[in-house]
Design a protein around this motif. Structure first.
Motif, short mmCIF file in Angstrom:
data_model
loop_
_atom_site.label_atom_id
_atom_site.label_comp_id
_atom_site.label_asym_id
_atom_site.label_seq_id
_atom_site.Cartn_x
_atom_site.Cartn_y
_atom_site.Cartn_z
N LYS A 116 0.83 -1.08 0.02
CA LYS A 116 0.03 -0.15 -0.08
C LYS A 116 0.64 1.16 -0.05
O LYS A 116 0.47 2.31 -0.79
N PRO A 117 1.77 1.28 0.78
CA PRO A 117 2.78 2.87 0.89
C PRO A 117 3.29 2.89 -0.53
O PRO A 117 3.66 4.03 -1.06
N LEU A 118 3.56 1.79 -1.28
CA LEU A 118 4.31 1.66 -2.60
C LEU A 118 3.86 2.03 -3.79
O LEU A 118 3.90 2.57 -4.63
N MET A 119 2.63 1.17 -3.84
CA MET A 119 1.70 1.44 -5.02
C MET A 119 0.68 2.57 -4.84
O MET A 119 -0.03 2.90 -5.91
N ASP A 120 -0.02 2.67 -3.70
CA ASP A 120 -1.05 3.50 -3.34
C ASP A 120 -0.99 4.89 -2.99
O ASP A 120 -0.99 5.89 -3.42
N ASP A 128 4.66 3.67 -12.55
CA ASP A 128 6.22 4.55 -12.63
C ASP A 128 6.70 4.64 -11.52
O ASP A 128 8.15 4.52 -11.27
N PHE A 129 5.98 4.86 -10.57
CA PHE A 129 6.52 4.92 -8.94
C PHE A 129 7.11 3.79 -8.43
O PHE A 129 8.12 3.85 -8.15
N LEU A 130 6.89 2.51 -8.87
CA LEU A 130 7.29 1.31 -8.48
C LEU A 130 8.61 1.20 -9.12
O LEU A 130 9.64 0.53 -8.76
N LYS A 131 8.77 1.53 -10.67
CA LYS A 131 9.87 1.59 -11.34
C LYS A 131 11.03 2.17 -10.77
O LYS A 131 12.01 1.91 -10.70
N GLU A 133 11.64 -5.26 -1.11
CA GLU A 133 10.92 -4.66 -0.40
C GLU A 133 11.67 -3.68 0.59
O GLU A 133 11.36 -2.53 0.80
N ALA A 134 12.72 -4.25 1.06
CA ALA A 134 13.43 -3.52 1.96
C ALA A 134 14.30 -2.55 1.55
O ALA A 134 14.51 -1.32 2.05
#
Length: 759
Positions: free
Chosen positions: A400-404, A473-476, A501-502
């Motif tokens: 959730k913090p990473l993708m949302d 794009d954010f995840l990339k 994830e770390a």
């Protein structure tokens, strides 16, 4: 008179006979032949001169070959971050044997196999080269004949890489030149001694004395002809000629060596026949002698080492015969602590020995992987499944913090108090409903509350507003790429590893810079050249996004209703997120209520980011579920490990950057991106039955409006929020990465419930 006339007539007649007709071409043909021969000889001479010139040109740049290089092993030595050796791949079982203790039979076998003219050549054998070419073309070599002498092979093992890519003309010229020098400076017995002790014999074993101990449990001096012949033939392909794994290939190779010995007249045909009749398994040891790094230390660092070798291989290094000195980022003390927490009984009570763990620890400001655990209770398995880097398990709500929410702050300037809607939700284009773990709705709540209580519906609605493209794009930017297009479902579960994830959460910890995680910091090759490695940081998000996400994730641990309170460490500034992945509905009735397939916790301080996955390898096997109480084990592992790590560094809090403005809402400290405060809406949380949720510490009325001069402030009333939440409807849930263990695919379920324990 008549006599003189007769003489003149006879002469004239003879002259007449000579002059008529064309001249014979014999002399011209000979001249042409001589010219061609001259040209051929000239070309050959020039070619030889050019070749000689090129040879000596290459020879001038040849590396030095020392006695130390000839006599030392070619194992890969691995060091921790403090420079202490932790592993010697290929040297664990190495025992050096002097020439006087090498059986004469073994010497004869090696020479017959590798270099029949060894005692006659000068390190390079032109006759052998021509013979090898003819034999290999005619097929009469029985696989025994090569162009390199035994001395050249020793030079190759001592100085050069054995990789196929390094078999260049330059390398062969240098190899030949050094072989000539070695043959001039060392006796044949010394050269043979170095060779016997240097060759790789499979299973991490170097040298034939060590191989005798490993395969037969005794020394070379106590072995017979059949066993010595096998050892002499193994270096050509030690893995394929392993008598314990491939006895049929080992026997064929041994018998070829025996035939070569008979052909070389060092044994009789009768002796060869008798030895060939001996079983290849005769005398093999049932257990293998090992030494070097202790078994305890080896198990502790097993997963880390496996990943080190994978990293080296990706960089093109040969870890078996490269003679490398590999310096890593390993914090051995932190590694031992992590291992003890997962395998001991003094920290956590695990439900069974099959309950598994994968974990990675990263330094946020460098990307250095300082510890990695691939599993617990793994028995005698070496380099087994490394669960720290597996990517086939859903990360659940840690996504959730990473993708949302991260992308929502980065691209939409959401404040931490952004109103988000927790109400009935159906995935667009389907009849599939999304639920939270309690199957209740809280109405409109703040983004902060949605995150620390790990509510699914607000997270997916937020992802709708961001859009899959922007979220991807954010995840990339955080080092994550996927084979398939992500969907709304991935907002509550990504198929990533603890290492990924770390490293991603580490970007939140350091203010928004992503460092690709890495284990190897420096490699020194056998020629003494040092190659340094580091991760170059790349800006993945604004400092405002990193700070605001961190501030919200503090509440995951410290708020009474937070989903990660079991990870709290008194007085430590830290942030983190839980994640639990429920079973699909068609299997849910086979496990107890509250049981999940996977449980995660990923948290961080300013100095370390720790990601922990827990679960079973075969999650659909009877009894292999994570019970509701056991979902907290990931948090407990994190807590014990981070408590230890905190003693090694200073404890400092994050400071809000200038691009963030602090405000107060309902006695709660909140933040917004400077210039984008939004408009406070009614976020009084209510359940699906309409009762007011009085436990929400961040609920507040619409009277608490933030004044702003920004023309781009968010409208955040319930109506406008609803409009935003339905703006992006083209994405359809399809399992994202092709693994149906996370939530439920559209054809197997009507509900998705990622449960985080926060009741």
């Amino acid at each position: 008179m008549s006599s003189n006339n007769t003489t003149r007539e006879t002469r004239m007649s003879r002259n007449a006979e000579r002059t008529p007709g064309p001249k014979k071409p014999r002399r011209n043909g000979w001249r042409l032949f001589r010219r061609i021969l001259f040209i051929v000889v000239a070309v050959v001479v020039l070619g030889l001169l050019a070749g000689a010139g090129l040879f000596f040109y290459y020879a001038q740049s040849a590396p030095k070959v020392t006695q130390g290089a000839l006599s030392s092993d070619t194992s890969t030595r691995v060091y921790d971050a403090k420079g202490n050796i932790i592993s010697r791949l290929g040297a664990q079982n190495r025992s050096y044997v002097k020439s006087d203790n090498i059986p004469a039979t073994l010497k004869k076998a090696v020479v017959s196999t590798e270099d029949r003219r060894f005692y006659k050549n000068d390190g390079v054998d032109p006759i052998r080269i021509l013979g090898a070419a003819f034999a290999n073309v005619s097929g009469s070599s029985l696989g025994m004949q090569g162009g390199s002498t035994l001395t050249q092979q020793l030079v190759k093992l001592s100085v050069f890489s054995t990789a196929a890519s390094d078999r260049t003309l330059k390398r062969k010229a240098q190899e030949a030149w050094l072989a000539l020098k070695v043959d001039h400076e060392y006796s044949k017995d010394q050269i043979l001694e170095y060779y016997v002790n240097k060759v790789y014999m499979g299973n991490g074993v170097y040298g034939m004395e060590t191989a005798a101990e490993y395969y037969y449990g005794t020394s070379l001096k106590k072995l017979g002809l059949p066993q010595l012949a096998l050892l002499a033939g193994m270096p050509q392909s030690p893995t394929n000629y392993d008598p314990t794994t491939y006895p049929q290939y080992a026997k064929k190779r041994r018998d070829l060596v025996l035939s070569a010995m008979a052909k070389n007249n060092v044994i009789t045909s009768a002796q060869a026949t008798q030895a060939q009749a001996t079983s290849i398994k005769a005398g093999l040891a049932k257990t293998h002698k090992t030494s070097g790094t202790s078994a305890k230390t080896t198990k502790v660092i097993d997963a880390y080492l496996k990943q080190v070798y994978a990293e080296l291989k990706s960089k093109g290094y040969n870890t078996t015969t490269g003679g490398l000195k590999v310096h890593t980022n390993l914090d051995l003390d932190a590694q031992k602590k992590l291992y003890d927490i997962a395998n001991g009984s003094s920290y956590i009570s695990y439900p069974s020995s099959k309950f598994q763990v994968g974990s990675t620890i990263v330094e946020p400001n460098s990307g250095k992987v300082v510890a990695m655990l691939g599993g617990r209770k793994t028995g005698k398995v070496t380099f087994g499944l490394n669960r720290a880097v597996q990517t086939d398990r859903s990360s659940a709500s840690t996504a959730k913090p990473l993708m949302d929410y991260g992308p929502a702050i980065e691209y939409l300037n959401y404040p931490t108090y952004e109103p988000v809607k927790d109400s009935a939700f159906t995935y667009p284009g389907t009849d599939k409903n999304l639920y939270d773990w309690d199957r209740q709705y809280q109405g409109t709540i703040t983004m902060r509350k949605a995150l620390y209580e790990s509510r699914n519906i607000p997270a997916v609605r937020t992802l709708q507003n961001v859009g899959i493209s922007k979220a991807t794009d954010f995840l990339k930017g955080l080092g994550m790429s996927f084979d398939k297009t992500l969907t709304l479902q991935n907002g509550i579960g990504l198929y990533i590893s603890t290492e990924q994830e770390a490293a991603a959460y580490a970007a939140f910890a350091n203010g928004g810079t992503y460092y690709k995680p890495y284990l190897v910091s420096r490699v020194v090759t056998q020629d003494g050249k040092s190659h340094n490695y580091a991760s170059t940081g790349k800006k993945a998000m604004s400092a405002a996004t990193a700070f605001m996400i961190t501030d919200m994730m503090k509440d995951v641990i410290t708020n009474d209703n937070g989903s990660g309170t079991a990870a709290e460490i008194s007085g430590l500034y830290q942030a983190g997120k839980t994640g639990t992945d429920s079973y699909p509905d068609d299997y849910a009735d086979q496990v107890p209520d509250g049981a999940t397939m996977d449980s995660w916790f990923t948290g961080y301080t300013k100095n370390y980011a720790v990601s922990v996955w827990t679960g079973y390898d075969k999650q659909f096997q009877a009894g292999h579920y994570v019970s509701e109480s056991d979902t907290k084990i990931a948090q407990q592992i994190y807590k014990y490990e981070m408590s230890y790590l905190a003693t090694k560094t200073t404890n400092s809090d994050w400071t809000a950057p200038s691009t963030v403005t602090e405000t107060t809402q309902n006695n709660q400290k909140e933040y917004y991106v400077t210039g984008h405060p939004g408009t406070v809406g009614d976020t009084t949380a209510t359940s699906q039955y309409g009762s007011t949720n009085t436990t929400s510490s961040s609920a507040y009325s619409s009277n608490n409006q933030v004044t702003t001069n920004s023309s781009s402030s968010h409208a955040s009333t319930t109506e406008s929020s609803s409009s935003k939440e339905s703006a992006n409807t083209e994405q359809k849930p399809s399992g994202g990465t092709g693994n149906d263990n996370n939530t439920n695919s559209t054809d197997t379920s009507s509900a998705t419930t990622n449960k985080d324990d926060n009741s």
